[in-house]
Design a protein around this motif. Structure first.
Motif, mmCIF file in Angstrom:
data_model
loop_
_atom_site.group_PDB
_atom_site.id
_atom_site.type_symbol
_atom_site.label_atom_id
_atom_site.label_comp_id
_atom_site.label_asym_id
_atom_site.label_seq_id
_atom_site.Cartn_x
_atom_site.Cartn_y
_atom_site.Cartn_z
ATOM 1 N N SER A 74 13.006 4.327 -0.823
ATOM 2 C CA SER A 74 12.328 3.536 -0.078
ATOM 3 C C SER A 74 10.760 3.302 -0.171
ATOM 4 O O SER A 74 10.284 2.124 0.091
ATOM 5 N N VAL A 75 10.175 4.387 -0.085
ATOM 6 C CA VAL A 75 8.940 4.417 -0.047
ATOM 7 C C VAL A 75 8.337 3.893 -1.353
ATOM 8 O O VAL A 75 7.260 3.416 -1.344
ATOM 9 N N VAL A 76 8.919 4.695 -2.436
ATOM 10 C CA VAL A 76 8.511 3.987 -3.556
ATOM 11 C C VAL A 76 8.466 2.391 -3.926
ATOM 12 O O VAL A 76 7.553 1.869 -4.234
ATOM 13 N N GLN A 77 9.525 1.793 -3.452
ATOM 14 C CA GLN A 77 10.073 0.519 -3.554
ATOM 15 C C GLN A 77 8.792 -0.235 -2.597
ATOM 16 O O GLN A 77 8.188 -1.366 -2.852
ATOM 17 N N SER A 78 8.564 0.441 -1.731
ATOM 18 C CA SER A 78 7.568 -0.226 -0.492
ATOM 19 C C SER A 78 6.312 -0.304 -1.176
ATOM 20 O O SER A 78 5.431 -1.440 -1.133
ATOM 21 N N ARG A 79 5.889 0.745 -1.572
ATOM 22 C CA ARG A 79 4.392 0.928 -2.537
ATOM 23 C C ARG A 79 4.504 -0.128 -3.483
ATOM 24 O O ARG A 79 3.444 -0.877 -3.641
ATOM 25 N N ALA A 80 5.340 -0.120 -4.301
ATOM 26 C CA ALA A 80 5.423 -1.121 -5.441
ATOM 27 C C ALA A 80 5.485 -2.443 -4.982
ATOM 28 O O ALA A 80 4.600 -3.175 -5.472
ATOM 29 N N GLY A 81 5.970 -2.752 -3.886
ATOM 30 C CA GLY A 81 6.048 -4.120 -3.528
ATOM 31 C C GLY A 81 4.702 -4.478 -3.000
ATOM 32 O O GLY A 81 4.121 -5.681 -3.476
ATOM 33 N N GLN A 82 3.937 -3.561 -2.321
ATOM 34 C CA GLN A 82 2.714 -3.862 -2.115
ATOM 35 C C GLN A 82 1.715 -4.198 -3.258
ATOM 36 O O GLN A 82 0.878 -4.995 -3.029
ATOM 37 N N LEU A 83 1.808 -3.219 -4.298
ATOM 38 C CA LEU A 83 0.995 -3.590 -5.339
ATOM 39 C C LEU A 83 1.342 -4.723 -5.994
ATOM 40 O O LEU A 83 0.358 -5.374 -6.578
ATOM 41 N N ASN A 84 2.674 -5.216 -6.256
ATOM 42 C CA ASN A 84 2.925 -6.183 -7.077
ATOM 43 C C ASN A 84 2.536 -7.436 -6.236
ATOM 44 O O ASN A 84 1.963 -8.529 -6.953
ATOM 45 N N ILE A 85 2.497 -7.519 -4.921
ATOM 46 C CA ILE A 85 2.136 -8.758 -4.115
ATOM 47 C C ILE A 85 0.700 -8.872 -4.168
ATOM 48 O O ILE A 85 0.102 -9.816 -4.571
ATOM 49 N N GLU A 86 -0.174 -7.740 -4.225
ATOM 50 C CA GLU A 86 -1.569 -7.906 -4.270
ATOM 51 C C GLU A 86 -1.982 -8.317 -5.590
ATOM 52 O O GLU A 86 -3.106 -9.135 -5.945
ATOM 53 N N ARG A 87 -1.100 -7.904 -6.793
ATOM 54 C CA ARG A 87 -1.646 -8.350 -8.028
ATOM 55 C C ARG A 87 -0.969 -9.887 -8.367
ATOM 56 O O ARG A 87 -1.196 -10.241 -9.669
#
Length: 104
Positions: A74-87
């Motif tokens: 869940s932490v990995v997914q959350s961080r990836a979600g933040q990065l993907n949304i920022e990009r």
């Protein structure tokens, strides 16, 4: 920080099917979600197939990262979600925390 670099590398390595994903995102059919996965903004069977394929591959990568770094999925997914949304470029869809889709 090391696992953050792994998330970025894993997301970038997803370019094997990025053309289909990018086309669908540019057409407003698919958007990035806060959980690191993509979702159908509007769709049909073809859009659902792309979403399912992308998400299966992303989850495999996220599980691998979580295992290698000792971090929860869940932490990995959350961080990836933040990065993907920022990009996500302007004009494409992102999903808000309340589940609504919004053009960035």
């Amino acid at each position: 920080m090391r696992w953050l670099a792994m998330i970025l590398a894993a997301t970038l390595s997803l370019s094997a099917w990025a053309l289909d994903l990018q086309q669908a995102k540019q057409q407003g059919l698919i958007g990035e979600q806060v959980n690191g996965l993509v979702g159908a903004v509007q769709g049909n069977a073809q859009v659902s197939a792309i979403v399912n394929d992308i998400n299966r591959k992303r989850l495999d990568s996220y599980r691998d990262i979580a295992k290698k770094t000792g971090t929860s999925l869940s932490v990995v997914q959350s961080r990836a979600g933040q990065l993907n949304i920022e990009r996500t470029p302007a004009g494409q869809y992102v999903q808000l925390a309340d589940g609504r889709w919004q053009r960035k």
